[in-house]
Every structure is written in structure tokens, then in C-alpha cells.
Write a protein that holds these residues in place. Sequence first.
Motif, PDB file in Angstrom:
ATOM      1  N   ASN A 268       0.831  -1.200   0.000  1.00 47.95           N
ATOM      2  CA  ASN A 268       0.000   0.000   0.000  1.00 47.95           C
ATOM      3  C   ASN A 268       0.870   1.257   0.000  1.00 47.95           C
ATOM      4  N   LEU A 269       1.919   1.235   0.843  1.00 49.83           N
ATOM      5  CA  LEU A 269       2.830   2.379   0.916  1.00 49.83           C
ATOM      6  C   LEU A 269       3.557   2.577  -0.416  1.00 49.83           C
ATOM      7  N   VAL A 270       4.027   1.484  -0.996  1.00 43.69           N
ATOM      8  CA  VAL A 270       4.780   1.585  -2.246  1.00 43.69           C
ATOM      9  C   VAL A 270       3.915   2.189  -3.357  1.00 43.69           C
ATOM     10  N   THR A 271       2.701   1.720  -3.495  1.00 39.13           N
ATOM     11  CA  THR A 271       1.846   2.282  -4.547  1.00 39.13           C
ATOM     12  C   THR A 271       1.535   3.754  -4.254  1.00 39.13           C
ATOM     13  N   ARG A 272       1.370   4.062  -2.985  1.00 39.52           N
ATOM     14  CA  ARG A 272       1.146   5.471  -2.634  1.00 39.52           C
ATOM     15  C   ARG A 272       2.359   6.318  -3.035  1.00 39.52           C
ATOM     16  N   MET A 273       3.558   5.758  -2.803  1.00 41.68           N
ATOM     17  CA  MET A 273       4.763   6.513  -3.149  1.00 41.68           C
ATOM     18  C   MET A 273       4.855   6.716  -4.661  1.00 41.68           C
ATOM     19  N   ILE A 274       4.548   5.674  -5.423  1.00 47.15           N
ATOM     20  CA  ILE A 274       4.611   5.812  -6.882  1.00 47.15           C
ATOM     21  C   ILE A 274       3.652   6.908  -7.352  1.00 47.15           C
ATOM     22  N   LYS A 275       2.447   6.874  -6.811  1.00 48.24           N
ATOM     23  CA  LYS A 275       1.468   7.879  -7.235  1.00 48.24           C
ATOM     24  C   LYS A 275       1.902   9.292  -6.858  1.00 48.24           C
ATOM     25  N   THR A 276       2.473   9.407  -5.667  1.00 42.24           N
ATOM     26  CA  THR A 276       2.799  10.743  -5.170  1.00 42.24           C
ATOM     27  C   THR A 276       3.995  11.353  -5.905  1.00 42.24           C
ATOM     28  N   THR A 277       4.754  10.542  -6.642  1.00 45.08           N
ATOM     29  CA  THR A 277       5.870  11.137  -7.387  1.00 45.08           C
ATOM     30  C   THR A 277       5.370  12.145  -8.411  1.00 45.08           C
ATOM     31  N   SER A 278       4.064  12.135  -8.708  1.00 43.40           N
ATOM     32  CA  SER A 278       3.542  13.129  -9.649  1.00 43.40           C
ATOM     33  C   SER A 278       3.801  14.543  -9.158  1.00 43.40           C
ATOM     34  N   LEU A 279       4.073  14.687  -7.850  1.00 38.31           N
ATOM     35  CA  LEU A 279       4.344  16.025  -7.311  1.00 38.31           C
ATOM     36  C   LEU A 279       5.686  16.597  -7.775  1.00 38.31           C
ATOM     37  N   VAL A 280       6.603  15.719  -8.184  1.00 39.29           N
ATOM     38  CA  VAL A 280       7.958  16.219  -8.419  1.00 39.29           C
ATOM     39  C   VAL A 280       8.031  17.149  -9.636  1.00 39.29           C
ATOM     40  N   LEU A 281       6.962  17.166 -10.447  1.00 38.91           N
ATOM     41  CA  LEU A 281       6.971  18.121 -11.555  1.00 38.91           C
ATOM     42  C   LEU A 281       7.022  19.544 -11.025  1.00 38.91           C
ATOM     43  N   MET A 282       6.611  19.733  -9.750  1.00 44.17           N
ATOM     44  CA  MET A 282       6.605  21.068  -9.163  1.00 44.17           C
ATOM     45  C   MET A 282       8.015  21.584  -8.898  1.00 44.17           C
ATOM     46  N   ILE A 283       9.011  20.705  -8.867  1.00 43.72           N
ATOM     47  CA  ILE A 283      10.386  21.209  -8.720  1.00 43.72           C
ATOM     48  C   ILE A 283      11.148  20.983 -10.024  1.00 43.72           C
ATOM     49  N   GLY A 284      10.397  20.908 -11.104  1.00 42.70           N
ATOM     50  CA  GLY A 284      11.050  20.916 -12.414  1.00 42.70           C
ATOM     51  C   GLY A 284      11.536  19.590 -12.929  1.00 42.70           C
ATOM     52  N   VAL A 285      11.181  18.489 -12.258  1.00 42.24           N
ATOM     53  CA  VAL A 285      11.568  17.188 -12.787  1.00 42.24           C
ATOM     54  C   VAL A 285      10.594  16.818 -13.900  1.00 42.24           C
ATOM     55  N   VAL A 286      11.137  16.432 -15.028  1.00 44.76           N
ATOM     56  CA  VAL A 286      10.271  16.111 -16.150  1.00 44.76           C
ATOM     57  C   VAL A 286       9.879  14.641 -16.073  1.00 44.76           C
ATOM     58  N   GLU A 287       8.806  14.380 -15.349  1.00 46.15           N
ATOM     59  CA  GLU A 287       8.314  13.004 -15.269  1.00 46.15           C
ATOM     60  C   GLU A 287       7.036  12.910 -16.094  1.00 46.15           C
ATOM     61  N   ILE A 288       6.323  11.839 -15.922  1.00 46.00           N
ATOM     62  CA  ILE A 288       5.238  11.520 -16.840  1.00 46.00           C
ATOM     63  C   ILE A 288       4.161  12.621 -16.940  1.00 46.00           C
ATOM     64  N   ILE A 289       3.773  13.197 -15.803  1.00 47.99           N
ATOM     65  CA  ILE A 289       2.726  14.228 -15.865  1.00 47.99           C
ATOM     66  C   ILE A 289       3.255  15.461 -16.601  1.00 47.99           C
ATOM     67  N   LYS A 290       4.522  15.800 -16.312  1.00 42.50           N
ATOM     68  CA  LYS A 290       5.107  16.980 -16.960  1.00 42.50           C
ATOM     69  C   LYS A 290       5.181  16.765 -18.474  1.00 42.50           C
ATOM     70  N   VAL A 291       5.609  15.577 -18.870  1.00 44.75           N
ATOM     71  CA  VAL A 291       5.675  15.260 -20.298  1.00 44.75           C
ATOM     72  C   VAL A 291       4.283  15.374 -20.911  1.00 44.75           C
TER      73      VAL A 291
END
Lengths: 255, 224
Positions: free
Chosen positions: B155-178
Amino acid sequence: MSQVILEISHLHKVFDTVTVIEDLSLTVHEGEVVVIIGPSGCGKSTLLRCINALETIQGGEIKLHGNTVSKNSKDLHEIRQKIGMVFQNYELFPHMTVLDNVMLAPVKAQGRKKSEVREEALALLKRVGLESKADSYPRQLSGGQKQRTAIVRALCMHPEILLFDEVTAALDPQMVREVLEVILDLANAGKTMLVVTHEMQFARAVADRIVFFDDGQIIEQAAPDEFFDHPKTDKAKQFLNTFTFERDRSTTNRA
Amino acid sequence: MPDMGFDVLLKGKNFLRLLGGLGVALKISLMSVLISIILGTVLGILWHHNNLFIKAVMRSYLEVIRIMPQLVLLFIVYFGTTRSFGWNLSGETASVIVFSLWGTAEMSDLVRGALISISAHQYESAFALGLGKAQVYLYVILPQAIRRLIPLSINLVTRMIKTTSLVLMIGVVEIIKVAQQIIEANRMSSKNAAFGVYLTVFVMYFLACWPISLLARKLEKRWR
């Protein structure tokens, strides 16, 4: 008399402010079966737990073959390997098969060869009628089978003394016998044992010596026939009376 | 059939770019998860010991991390500490640090909980057999604790994967940013790109997390 295995002298055990064991001295010789009886909550189980340092003690000394047993001693786990303990609630390891339960400590703690331990474990399981259960998990066993496994687990360590802490108290009546028979068999084989039990007939049959325990003290000790037929102290007489009464009532309820 | 905006994905390297974005998100999550599981287990075991100092430290650590939104943590580490301490952190490194801080805190709490749930008698019977302290943990306590941990930590791991969507806010070009970039770039030619692209993102997240849940269920069944 034969060699002294266990020597307890002036043992003192206090829980918070309550004295549970007071100035208790007891000696167990090699091959002797000592059965401790007494009212519930009188400190019998605590005494057994002190012997392999599951409890800290506040005074006195416990010696196994001359080596002091203490919670602080560095070689405590080595001393514990020489003390086999069987608990009321079996406490098998639920994630391991019966065979792995038995083999764990001899292989990991004593560093013995796996093949040799396996052979012995299977032989011991056979001796208590559990050879077909070697690959079963504890949850697949009846209470009696679990307790026999726990006894084998303790035996496989080649302990110098076996401690039985009310090992039939959690069992259905029809399973009590199969476990007690194993203990009787061990007594006949000359194992040194310290047994806490509420099964009076069994105590009488298995014991070389009965120790009657109350309020953290040894009130009386004698050969079984002498103790049960001619208890000397009032407390022992009272206890034996109470016990018969309680036992009658419980049988009626059960029927 | 309405225009769902899937067509943009077929243009140029858009789909591959989206996959690459997923890769970045997964890389950050997997590294953080790995660090969190290792550190969390160690800290959880330490926490389980009755040392008052460790208890106090762990309790405050967990509370602080829990109370603070992950986004604030990200900003503090990426914008705050780099300025104040003068070091250079890439967005990805900052993300891994933050997610590890969070994951370690949560994981250690889960480990501690699992250890507490194992009865004292299990320890006693293991000690009574003459096993050393490390052996008692290694062979008796941890295997049981891990079995109890599986559903919770998945449960924690899936939560962590989902929450990585936040990193676009510090300029990391991940899936949501793309995804955003693709939609922006095709604003004129394909007005409905948002639906198709985000739906694809959703499916990708699902495909990333689903096998983990499956694995967890399988392990749980095997160990029952």
C-alpha cells in the motif's frame, strides 16, 4: 545420590512491590523428576521462568551444573541450550513446518550438521507418533500434536534438564493423555525434569519427588505416595481437598 | 465517435516521451522505495527496542514527516536547503531524498507495528531454545513480521509511486510533466489532447502499480 544438575539457592523474585518467590532453595539431581504443585498464582511458573532467565531475579543464585544462570551472563544462550522448556501455549513458530521448528535451534544455535539433526528430529517425531506430520505447519495440528512437537523441539537440543510449564493446561481433556504419556516415557528414559502441573494423578505417577509450593515458598516436599496419602502441613491438606472439590465440579459441568 | 485526442500520441515521438516520463517517475519511486524499506526496517527494529531516546526521536521524526505535505518537503529540500547550505541538488536527487524521508518514516512505523503484533511468547520460546538475539530476529521474528508487513508496505509503495507526480513542481520532467508538454505543444492541432493523454497516463500508472498488488496478493496467499 547422583550428580546435582540444578541448584537453586535463596532465590528471591519480586514483581514491582509484590514478592513472588521468597528465599527458595531447591536441588534437582540427575535423572530425577521433580513435580511442583500448588495453587494458581503461587509462583510456580515464575520459578521455571527464572531458571532459564526469562525473568530477572532479585536475590539468590541459580546454578546449572555449577554454571550460574543469570540474565546478564554473556554465555546465557549457551546455558539455555542445556535447559529445555515447554510452554503452556506450545509457542511453535507458525511460519515453519514441524520439522523446521525442531531443527532450527540445533542447527543454528548449536551449529550441528543439518543431515544429522534431521535424522534425529525425524526419529524423535516418530517416537511421539508424529512422523507423518513432519512437513505440516503448526496450524494444521491439534493442540496435543502441537505440544508433542514442542516437546520434541526441546528434546532435540539434548538438554540436561527439561522444564514443563503446565503443558496440558491449554489442552482439551482427551488430548491431555497423549502429551502426558510422552512425558512419562521421558521419565522412564531417565531424563531430568522439573514439571509444573495441575494433573494430580499424573504428578503422582511421574514424580520422584513432589514439591508443594505456596506463596512463593516451598511448604512441603516428599515422595509422591507420602505426599498425597499423608500430607504433613495444613496448607497441603487444604490444597489437596480444594483440588478434589474443584475437580468434581468441573467434571459435572463438562458432562 | 467523439474526438478523444488520442491522435497526438501517434505524432512523432510523443508516446515514447510519455513512456520515458513514466520511467523517470518509476526510477524515483523505486530508488526511494528501496532506501525506505532498508532504512525503515532498521529504524523500525531500533524503535521497537525500549530505548526512550530512540523512541522520542522516532516519534518526532514520524510526526513531522506526516504533518508536512510532501510538496512542502520537496520545496524545502530543493529550494530551501540548496540556497541555505549552498549545495547543488538535481530535481531527481531532491525527490529521492524527500520520498525516502517520507517512506522511511512510514515504513519504520509499519515495521514497529508488525513487531509489536508478534506475541512476547514467540520471543521467549526462541530465547529459551538458546538462540542468540540476532538469530531470534532473523529466523523467528522477522519472517513473521514480514508476512504481516506485505499488504501494508505494498500500500505504501503504490502510494509513493502515485505521489511522485508532485515532483513536476520542482522541475523534474516526469510523466505528468511530459503529458502537459505534449498537450501544450498540440494545443492548436488537437484541442482534445488533454483527455487522451491523461487517460493514457492513468493507464500507465495502473499498469505500473497493478503487478505490485498482484505480487502482494500472491505472497499473502502463499504464506497464509
